[in-house]
Design an enzyme around this catalytic site. Sequence first.
Site, PDB file in Angstrom:
ATOM      1  N   HIS A 161     -32.200   7.076   9.779  1.00  0.00           N
ATOM      2  CA  HIS A 161     -30.972   6.394   9.515  1.00  0.00           C
ATOM      3  C   HIS A 161     -31.326   5.098  10.544  1.00  0.00           C
ATOM      4  O   HIS A 161     -30.380   4.654  11.093  1.00  0.00           O
ATOM      5  CB  HIS A 161     -29.795   6.898   9.922  1.00  0.00           C
ATOM      6  CG  HIS A 161     -29.518   8.417   9.329  1.00  0.00           C
ATOM      7  ND1 HIS A 161     -29.025   8.355   7.987  1.00  0.00           N
ATOM      8  CD2 HIS A 161     -29.997   9.557   9.802  1.00  0.00           C
ATOM      9  CE1 HIS A 161     -29.070   9.683   7.632  1.00  0.00           C
ATOM     10  NE2 HIS A 161     -29.697  10.369   8.553  1.00  0.00           N
ATOM     11  N   SER A 282     -43.789 -21.508  13.296  1.00  0.00           N
ATOM     12  CA  SER A 282     -42.601 -22.187  12.468  1.00  0.00           C
ATOM     13  C   SER A 282     -42.993 -23.600  12.697  1.00  0.00           C
ATOM     14  O   SER A 282     -43.382 -24.275  13.630  1.00  0.00           O
ATOM     15  CB  SER A 282     -41.281 -21.926  13.321  1.00  0.00           C
ATOM     16  OG  SER A 282     -40.345 -22.831  12.913  1.00  0.00           O
ATOM     17  N   LYS A 288     -42.003 -19.451  17.993  1.00  0.00           N
ATOM     18  CA  LYS A 288     -42.001 -18.747  17.124  1.00  0.00           C
ATOM     19  C   LYS A 288     -43.383 -18.157  16.523  1.00  0.00           C
ATOM     20  O   LYS A 288     -44.341 -18.746  16.569  1.00  0.00           O
ATOM     21  CB  LYS A 288     -41.457 -19.149  15.492  1.00  0.00           C
ATOM     22  CG  LYS A 288     -39.998 -19.504  15.578  1.00  0.00           C
ATOM     23  CD  LYS A 288     -39.148 -18.311  15.798  1.00  0.00           C
ATOM     24  CE  LYS A 288     -38.981 -17.883  14.220  1.00  0.00           C
ATOM     25  NZ  LYS A 288     -38.037 -16.556  13.914  1.00  0.00           N
ATOM     26  N   GLU A 295     -44.663  -9.361   5.990  1.00  0.00           N
ATOM     27  CA  GLU A 295     -43.359  -9.923   5.300  1.00  0.00           C
ATOM     28  C   GLU A 295     -43.743 -10.262   3.590  1.00  0.00           C
ATOM     29  O   GLU A 295     -43.063  -9.620   2.638  1.00  0.00           O
ATOM     30  CB  GLU A 295     -42.787 -11.245   5.503  1.00  0.00           C
ATOM     31  CG  GLU A 295     -41.733 -11.076   7.008  1.00  0.00           C
ATOM     32  CD  GLU A 295     -41.437 -12.288   7.700  1.00  0.00           C
ATOM     33  OE1 GLU A 295     -40.554 -12.703   7.076  1.00  0.00           O
ATOM     34  OE2 GLU A 295     -42.633 -12.899   8.269  1.00  0.00           O
TER      35      GLU A 295
END
Length: 465
Positions: A161, A282, A288, A295
């Site tokens: 969880h 970025s 970043k 992803e």
Amino acid sequence: MSKPSQKSWQARFSESAHCLTESYVESLSFDRRLWQYDIAGSVAHAEMLAEVGLITKADCQAIVRGMKEIEAEIRADRFKWDPACEDIHMAVEGALITRVGEPGKRLHTARSRNDQVALDLRLYTRDAIDLDMLPLLRSAQAALVEMASGCVHAVMPSYTHLQRAQPVTAAAYLLAYVEQLDRDFDRFTDARKRVNLCPLGSGALAGSTLPIDRQAVARRLGFAAITRNSIDATGDRDFITEFLAAAAMCAGHLSRLAEDWVLYSSQEFQFIRIADAFCTGSSMMPQKRNPDVMELVRGKVGRVYAALLGMLTLTKGLPQAYNRDLQEDKIYLFSAHDTLKASLEIVAEVVRHARFNLDRLAQATQRGFLDATNLAEYLVAKGVPFRQAHQHVGRLVAEAERHNRELAELSLDDFKTICDRIGRDVYDYLGAANVVNRYRSEGNAGPASAAEQIRYWQQRLGGNA
Ligand code: ARG
């Protein structure tokens, strides 16, 4: 309106196809990818036709020579793909006839594009499994095993969880993915059995009156056997759906790994460092460092699932035998194959260049009562029924939490207040390191078990690991 073009089937028609029809029904723009299978199938077919005397040896030689030329031209990117040819089968046959004349016109004896395309697809799918899926799965597994072998003693929190659960070794965590990929390997291997059957000789759907030798063709092309029923063989695409189902599950597994690592490489976790080579920056925020590769591994699964669903939809409710709808099967097959191949390749590389942040792992195991279950089991060993032990530990956790402490930071008196069965030895059972070393059950997530699993995989994967 309609622009004239000569098709091999034109004789029966009084009008040529509408230009919209021509571009709507063509598949050459995407099925040209099957060219080497189409040529291999035609060569095997021609050799069989010569063996049984349906064409002469000279015809066969001319066909084989023509096909070799065509093959060389395609390879060298010199072949002129004529958009007026409907599909790869007509493009290759047309080019053959242009080159060798009459013998070329004999090639399509006892053959239909229906069994021809079924053959090409089976050869393609077999190669996709043998040359891409199976070796790439093994290589991704090997990368994970290799990484695991470097962190047998690194303890990390596990999650259910997404809440801290019990301590595990980082190796055991990685080896869980090796298992998932192994089931994918098995699924592709199993699907291959139903791919590896030769449909050629099924003709349009009913076979042929000519004395062809289907077994000979199957042998030449390395098939295990021939398909049994010509009607089924021309309309069957289960082997593609099975390939896509195996691909979908495999892509799903990669997405889970990707999601974990996106999370684990975040500032919040900092468990894993994904190498710079697999991150991007970025355009606006200079600091970043985004895990874009992982992803996209997560995101590209959409294409693979879409392919499976598309294929299931395509074949549902189709009348028996070949229907032109089936031409669309390639879109799904190619898309899933390309996507999964690329994802498997890059995931293996990401793994090869990633490393755990051992300090952070050690730090993370200090908090979250990862040893609570082990404490309950300690009580069981002292004769306390598990349900009761669970309650005692629940109270101890609540008590520790009130004082912002971990279980190991409680005094013996604190323990005794809640359960007098607890002795001084309890401290040997607390703390993540103690816990992982005490796991006993087969297949557990401790270091000894992980080391054993690694030995197993190194042996299984042989040269790959
Ligand atoms: N291009 C077709 C396909 O991919 C080949 C078979 C066409 N057969 C036919 N009778 N129109 O399915």
